[in-house]
Design an enzyme around this catalytic site. Structure first.
Site, mmCIF file in Angstrom:
data_model
loop_
_atom_site.group_PDB
_atom_site.id
_atom_site.type_symbol
_atom_site.label_atom_id
_atom_site.label_comp_id
_atom_site.label_asym_id
_atom_site.label_seq_id
_atom_site.Cartn_x
_atom_site.Cartn_y
_atom_site.Cartn_z
ATOM 1 N N GLU A 162 -2.647 8.284 7.082
ATOM 2 C CA GLU A 162 -1.277 8.239 7.617
ATOM 3 C C GLU A 162 -0.273 8.617 6.527
ATOM 4 O OE1 GLU A 162 -0.525 4.530 9.594
ATOM 5 O OE2 GLU A 162 -1.622 5.179 11.381
ATOM 6 N N GLU A 219 -3.481 -7.818 6.998
ATOM 7 C CA GLU A 219 -3.874 -7.463 8.362
ATOM 8 C C GLU A 219 -4.880 -8.446 8.939
ATOM 9 O OE1 GLU A 219 -4.671 -3.239 7.708
ATOM 10 O OE2 GLU A 219 -2.705 -2.830 8.556
ATOM 11 N N GLU A 271 -7.320 6.060 15.369
ATOM 12 C CA GLU A 271 -7.083 4.609 15.389
ATOM 13 C C GLU A 271 -6.333 4.228 16.649
ATOM 14 O OE1 GLU A 271 -4.709 3.048 12.195
ATOM 15 O OE2 GLU A 271 -5.791 4.139 10.659
ATOM 16 N N TRP A 311 1.898 -6.268 13.511
ATOM 17 C CA TRP A 311 3.155 -5.820 12.918
ATOM 18 C C TRP A 311 4.302 -5.720 13.922
ATOM 19 C CZ3 TRP A 311 3.836 -1.306 15.547
ATOM 20 C CH2 TRP A 311 2.689 -0.606 15.922
ATOM 21 N N ARG A 366 0.846 -1.199 0.000
ATOM 22 C CA ARG A 366 0.000 0.000 0.000
ATOM 23 C C ARG A 366 0.876 1.242 0.000
ATOM 24 N NH1 ARG A 366 -2.521 0.427 6.149
ATOM 25 N NH2 ARG A 366 -0.562 0.256 7.230
ATOM 26 N N HIS A 377 -4.824 -8.801 12.696
ATOM 27 C CA HIS A 377 -4.993 -7.579 13.501
ATOM 28 C C HIS A 377 -6.362 -7.635 14.162
ATOM 29 C CE1 HIS A 377 -5.097 -3.336 14.566
ATOM 30 N NE2 HIS A 377 -3.880 -3.171 14.083
#
Ligand code: GAL
Length: 675
Positions: A150, A355, A307, A315, A111, A358
């Site tokens: 981000e 993810e 977040e 991670w 990404r 996660h």
């Protein structure tokens, strides 16, 4: 100023419905209602689905999502979806893919694979923003625009040819002509003299050490390029939807220092931040508190926690899950320090993709889980805290930090690699917090014109390892002391100017006069080597050969070695009632705690409330109504006590005199008005 619309403390998550069959959405919305979710961030990584081919937009699916959320009373923080471009972009324009420090071009498949200076990326991303704004700008679910995501998380510094050309243009703007560049970069050294801007390259892999001024300017440029992308997207949104607030999620946290969020903050309607506990740190919650206080300092008031995680991330080397109660405590730790929203990555834990491991608000195991029950409980607690929104956090201490300093100290050629700009800042903040003293962590970049006025409002101002310091910052710090503040400056501060040129005539250059200390030579210490001070304490990391002026009180001197007799800790009374304290070494916790207590006593700074145990105690106060809330979070293994009167919004219990908190327990006491 534009604000996100909606009431109370926002509660929700990134919501990625495109990862699931459409029929899952009915359950999603029902569970969101059960949990009391009020705001979700939608579309962050959806570019590929929103524009499957260049110029062909498919927005209907997103409209159905927004409609369903709206029907359930859930607001949307709608992403501009530009964070992750689709495969077609780099297939057609491979130069969009960023290049790393060693000249390697990234491939597509993760990404944020775009170069911040790419005109192609800029053009295609703005076309998407324009189309989204036109289609959804009037949608009733829209509360806030979420620009990119981000920015700079993975592509903060790109070393490609396009970036190099943009860097040269930027340098020309900053320095004017090549003579000024040569002067600023001290290029008489190592034959680095330039005769034209065309000769300047990006500071990628080099034979030996880079020029520190070159590297610093590249870091500045890189932060500004990403801010440029942010501003370009924001300009489109402000033109199409002038009344809708915009935000972009910052990463104010350990280890993310590539963007100067101080400078970025001025462009924000709403400052929002992402924060994840880093379990490799000795005390992850101390870092959480620092990051939250810094986000508030950058925002200049309340902010949104965009977040964090309900439990484990995916991670870290070992992804530690949260114990019962921890998610509530961490959430309240952010609210205590100014967050007006508690949001997570992400709503439903993904089944596939990078993810998939996660955590989310809805775990893989589904609704019937301890995690989801805690999610529901957290929503209920936040509803009871609705009136906290917009209130201020009380703090009498300022800790001054600066992104440019983190960049200036990245280089491999400083006196000691053991010194980092934020090391002492974290230690000071942690020790104050353990004494229930709240600090605002202020970023220099956020105050280009008003630093002196801002610092004048504090009783204590700490300036930790401010290696690079321009004249205006030094003057603002001196003015705070002259206005009555206790100012604490620690070693290796003020030694270079904004061009990383050494301030000659003795360190700590910019603060020499204020402190009345003149350092002749640094004597940094090897790991494991301490230096004894004559007050019985021990310094580490740093020592120096220094002299103090006559009007300076030497609180402790080095007791042995090459610098024996030199002042290590000093205090100089400043006309006007303040004082300038100097700390020339890294003190152990006990010694620094003692010093900070003396400083606080001199400045009249008292703890937020009397307490025992390892407990965070922070007060938010609504200036308009005078109402206040005392947040108390027990991070320790023992029962903690806090002196307070009022009603606890977490348990509903009345508290008279002393609150007792079990290990891991937390309370938010709506305080009884003062008599
Ligand atoms: C953030 C990011 C999210 C998600 C999260 C995982 O950096 O914005 O999209 O990747 O980390 O912890």
């Amino acid at each position: 100023m534009r604000q996100w619309s909606g009431t109370g403390i926002a509660y929700g998550a990134d919501y990625n419905p495109e990862q699931w069959p459409e029929e899952v959405r009915a359950e999603d919305v029902a569970l969101m209602r059960e949990a009391g979710v009020t705001l979700v961030s939608v579309g962050i990584f959806s570019w590929g689905l929103l524009e499957p081919e260049p110029g062909r937009f498919e927005f209907d699916w997103l409209e159905r999502v927004l409609d369903d959320l709206h029907a359930a009373g859930i607001g949307v923080d709608l992403a501009t979806a530009t964070a992750s471009p689709p495969a077609w972009l780099s297939q057609r324009w491979p130069e969009v893919l960023p290049v790393d420090h060693e000249g390697r071009r990234a491939t597509f498949g993760s990404r944020q694979s775009w170069c911040p200076s790419s005109p192609v990326y800029r053009e295609r991303s703005l076309a998407l923003v324009e189309a989204l704004a036109a289609r959804f700008g009037a949608h009733p679910a829209l509360r806030l625009w979420h620009i990119s995501n981000e920015l700079g998380c993975h592509n903060a510094r790109c070393y490609c040819d396009v970036s190099a050309a943009a860097f040269r243009t930027w340098l020309q703007r900053r320095h004017g002509d090549v003579a000024a560049l040569n002067d600023a970069w001290a290029t008489a050294f190592w034959s680095q003299h330039y005769t034209s801007f065309e000769q300047v390259q990006v500071p990628a892999l080099s034979t030996s050490f880079p020029n520190p001024a070159h590297a610093l300017d590249f870091a500045r440029f890189s932060s500004e390029e990403l801010l440029g992308q942010h501003l370009a997207e924001q300009a489109v949104l402000r033109r199409v939807t002038p009344d809708v607030a915009t935000t972009t999620n910052f990463m104010v946290s350990a280890g993310q220092t590539s963007m100067d969020y101080g400078r970025w903050a001025r462009a924000q309607d709403v400052v929002s931040n992402d924060h994840y506990l880093v379990h490799a740190l000795p005390d992850p919650r101390a870092e959480l508190a620092f990051a939250a206080d810094m986000t508030r300092g950058i925002a200049g008031g309340p902010w949104l926690l965009m977040e964090h995680s309900t439990s484990a991330v995916n991670w870290q080397p070992v992804n530690v899950a949260k114990a019962p109660g921890e998610m509530l405590r961490d959430s309240l730790a952010h609210v205590a320090r100014g967050a007006d929203g508690v949001m997570f990555f992400q709503w439903r834990a993904s089944s596939g993709g990078a993810e998939q491991w996660h955590s989310g608000m809805v775990p893989h195991a589904g609704r019937d889980t301890a995690r989801f029950r805690e999610v529901v409980e957290l929503g209920a607690v936040l509803r009871r805290l609705a009136d906290v929104r917009g209130s201020d956090v009380e703090a009498d201490v300022a800790v001054l930090v600066d992104y440019e300093n983190t960049w200036a100290m990245e280089g491999p050629t400083l006196p000691s690699a053991r010194v980092g700009h934020l090391d002492v800042a974290h230690q000071v903040h942690r020790l104050l917090r353990e004494r229930q003293v709240t600090a605002d962590v202020l970023a220099v970049g956020a105050h280009p014109d008003d630093l002196a006025a801002v610092l004048a409002g504090y009783r204590v101002v700490v300036v930790p390892t401010l290696y690079l310091c321009d004249d205006a910052t030094a003057a603002a710090v001196a003015a705070a002391a002259a206005a009555g503040a206790q100012v604490v400056v620690t070693y290796l501060s003020g030694v270079v100017d904004e061009r990383v040129r050494v301030r000659l005539g003795g360190y700590p250059g910019a603060f020499r006069e204020l402190l009345g200390v003149r350092v002749e030579e640094f004597h940094p210490l090897l790991a494991g080597v301490g230096t004894a001070l004559d007050d019985g304490s021990t310094g580490e990391v740093w020592s120096e050969l220094a002299r103090a002026d006559e009007d300076v009180e030497v609180l402790a001197a080095y007791a042995d070695g090459a610098v024996a007799g030199s002042p290590a800790l000093t205090r100089r009374a400043v006309p006007g009632g303040g004082a300038a304290w100097y700390v020339g070494t890294t003190l152990d916790d006990e010694a620094l705690d003692g010093l900070l207590q003396a400083v606080c006593a001199a400045g009249g700074v008292v703890p937020v409330a009397a307490a025992t145990g390892y407990v965070d105690v922070v007060r938010r106060r609504d200036a308009a109504t005078g109402r206040s809330w005392l947040f108390a979070l027990n991070h320790g293994d023992e029962v903690a006590t806090v002196d307070v009167d009022g009603v606890d919004a977490v348990s509903g219990a009345e508290v008279a005199g002393t609150l007792r908190l079990a290990p891991g327990g937390c309370a938010v006491v709506a305080e009884a008005p003062r008599a």
